[in-house]
Write an enzyme that holds these catalytic residues in place. Sequence first.
Site, PDB file in Angstrom:
ATOM      1  N   ASP A  77       6.631   2.515  17.662  1.00  0.00           N
ATOM      2  CA  ASP A  77       5.982   1.316  17.139  1.00  0.00           C
ATOM      3  C   ASP A  77       6.744   0.768  15.944  1.00  0.00           C
ATOM      4  OD1 ASP A  77       4.987   2.904  15.033  1.00  0.00           O
ATOM      5  OD2 ASP A  77       3.327   3.518  16.324  1.00  0.00           O
ATOM      6  N   LYS A  86       2.761  -1.960  16.408  1.00  0.00           N
ATOM      7  CA  LYS A  86       1.625  -2.721  16.039  1.00  0.00           C
ATOM      8  C   LYS A  86       1.862  -3.341  14.688  1.00  0.00           C
ATOM      9  CE  LYS A  86      -0.982   1.379  16.749  1.00  0.00           C
ATOM     10  NZ  LYS A  86      -1.967   2.235  16.192  1.00  0.00           N
ATOM     11  N   MET A  96      -1.374   1.008   3.822  1.00  0.00           N
ATOM     12  CA  MET A  96      -1.912  -0.225   4.421  1.00  0.00           C
ATOM     13  C   MET A  96      -2.755  -1.010   3.431  1.00  0.00           C
ATOM     14  SD  MET A  96      -3.049   1.446   8.051  1.00  0.00           S
ATOM     15  CE  MET A  96      -3.658   2.968   7.354  1.00  0.00           C
TER      16      MET A  96
HETATM   17  N1  SAH Z   1       1.708   7.853   9.716  1.00  0.00           N
HETATM   18  C1  SAH Z   1       2.335   7.098   8.663  1.00  0.00           C
HETATM   19  C2  SAH Z   1       1.433   6.052   8.068  1.00  0.00           C
HETATM   20  C3  SAH Z   1       1.019   4.964   8.994  1.00  0.00           C
HETATM   21  S1  SAH Z   1      -0.022   3.809   8.234  1.00  0.00           S
HETATM   22  C4  SAH Z   1       2.853   8.040   7.599  1.00  0.00           C
HETATM   23  O1  SAH Z   1       2.512   9.232   7.609  1.00  0.00           O
HETATM   24  O2  SAH Z   1       3.603   7.601   6.746  1.00  0.00           O
HETATM   25  C5  SAH Z   1       1.073   2.513   7.850  1.00  0.00           C
HETATM   26  C6  SAH Z   1       1.304   2.410   6.358  1.00  0.00           C
HETATM   27  O3  SAH Z   1       2.186   3.417   5.929  1.00  0.00           O
HETATM   28  C7  SAH Z   1       1.974   1.134   5.944  1.00  0.00           C
HETATM   29  O4  SAH Z   1       1.047   0.077   5.842  1.00  0.00           O
HETATM   30  C8  SAH Z   1       2.533   1.509   4.598  1.00  0.00           C
HETATM   31  O5  SAH Z   1       1.544   1.493   3.630  1.00  0.00           O
HETATM   32  C9  SAH Z   1       2.917   2.947   4.822  1.00  0.00           C
HETATM   33  N2  SAH Z   1       4.351   3.093   5.123  1.00  0.00           N
HETATM   34  C10 SAH Z   1       4.895   3.624   6.218  1.00  0.00           C
HETATM   35  N3  SAH Z   1       6.242   3.654   6.143  1.00  0.00           N
HETATM   36  C11 SAH Z   1       6.549   3.124   4.947  1.00  0.00           C
HETATM   37  C12 SAH Z   1       7.772   2.887   4.258  1.00  0.00           C
HETATM   38  N4  SAH Z   1       8.949   3.212   4.770  1.00  0.00           N
HETATM   39  N5  SAH Z   1       7.705   2.331   3.037  1.00  0.00           N
HETATM   40  C13 SAH Z   1       6.534   2.012   2.473  1.00  0.00           C
HETATM   41  N6  SAH Z   1       5.353   2.220   3.076  1.00  0.00           N
HETATM   42  C14 SAH Z   1       5.355   2.771   4.286  1.00  0.00           C
END
Ligand code: SAH
Length: 476
Positions: free
Chosen positions: A250, A272, A385
């Site tokens: 995704d 998404k 998020m």
């Molecule tokens: N499973 C993922 C999170 C998914 S929710 C994890 O463990 O990281 C999606 C949110 O993760 C985004 O809205 C953002 O807040 C954060 N996120 C994911 N990758 C990111 C990145 N490289 N830099 C900043 N925020 C990130």
Amino acid sequence: MDFFPVFMRLKNDNCLVVGGGKVASRKVVLLAKAGARVLVVAPALCEELASMAAGGRIDHEARIFEDSDIDGKALVIAATDDQAVNSRVSQLARDRHVPVNVVDQPELCSFIMPSTIDRSPVQIAVSTGGSSPVLARLLRARLESYIPSAYGRLAKLAESFRDRVKRRFSTTDQRRQFWEGVMQGEVAELLFAGRDELARTVLEKAIEEADDNPRPIGEVYLVGAGPGDPDLLTFRALRLMQMADVVVYDRLVAPPILDFARRDAEQIYVGKERDNHALSQENINQLLVRLAKEGKRVVRLKGGDPFIFGRGGEEIETLMDNGVTFQVVPGITAASGCATYSGIPLTHRDYAQSVVFVTGHLQDGSVDLNWKALAHPGQTIVFYMGLHGVGILSSELINHGLAASTPVALVQQGTTQNQRVIISTLESLEQTVNREQVKPPTIIIVGDVVELHEKLHWFEPAPGADTRPFGGKAHV
Ligand code: SAH
């Protein structure tokens, strides 16, 4: 890519080497190994070349280069210390479309020679496109040390059984699966242990006993791809990615990570983006089940960690209900990756004794969080998020007791070459987000630890590095 990598067949082809010193000799030895007929044109020969010539392994003409030497040659190498001769050889060869290499003068070459690891028939070639021969040699040394010499024997064994296996299995998929079992299983281990005869017997038996129509067993690997920097993948993630037939990914999976998937694996993009789901969660769950039931090995790649705001739990529940086998591989979650790459320890003896990961995704604009428990001195809060609700987040935290001046870090595309770190405070957070046009994916870190960023930040995106944005691949 500045050079097109190829391996040339030169058996019995006439090749020319101009120059008779040590450097020329190294090239001549390689050409002779590849079965080429080598003519060396040089007034004098070094010891090694002289002995090759005396033994009739190469031809030698003791004179300076003449234009007609190039006629009828499949390949030409110039290794003299006479700049004029080198340039002349290069020019003539290129005019006649004969591949030419002038040692240590990339600008005069139509091809360059890689550093090689010879496990014949396996050959591994490393090239830096001429930019750093030293780096190529270092890489080669590293590969040398972990590619057992027995790989050559393994390839020879495979070669001798190739036709039989082809006759035995009618489809390429079946053959690939059979060979993967051989290369990663008992046969390879026996060979590495020097028990070649037994390896042959086991391989013969495996071909005989193989199910004529094996139903491939599909599996799903739910893999955490980390926050963006491909170096943060786990070994297991990498191994499974290189094995999988299909990669379902995704928006949060950074493009350089997808480059590690098997070249011929199918890649399916499933969304998404906020308010723009390419596939609903239910459809994703069903897609995974369907692919596995078709016998595919599926990597479901998730940004960060699959079990942290990743809906990994829901996906494997569906797999379980449908009897599909699976594995889950943890990944570095965004909070951890982004905090580290922005020099913000999430806990610190003097600033924070606890850290909470919270979703800032607000259902219908309302927030259902325990603000009282969040707004705690000595606690770092990381919002995933949260970008669209920063106004509410900051006012709730202030209303529940946090100082308006509490520092906040916004980390956008953390750990990638596009990383931005913006420091603000709770009271000016919304303004900052608007002014700086902060975009997802962004993580929000609230708490006194953010002060440490100024002193501890260390990561600088490298100039010229891979800055492809997230979600940049073809969509389904
Ligand atoms: N499973 C993922 C999170 C998914 S929710 C994890 O463990 O990281 C999606 C949110 O993760 C985004 O809205 C953002 O807040 C954060 N996120 C994911 N990758 C990111 C990145 N490289 N830099 C900043 N925020 C990130």
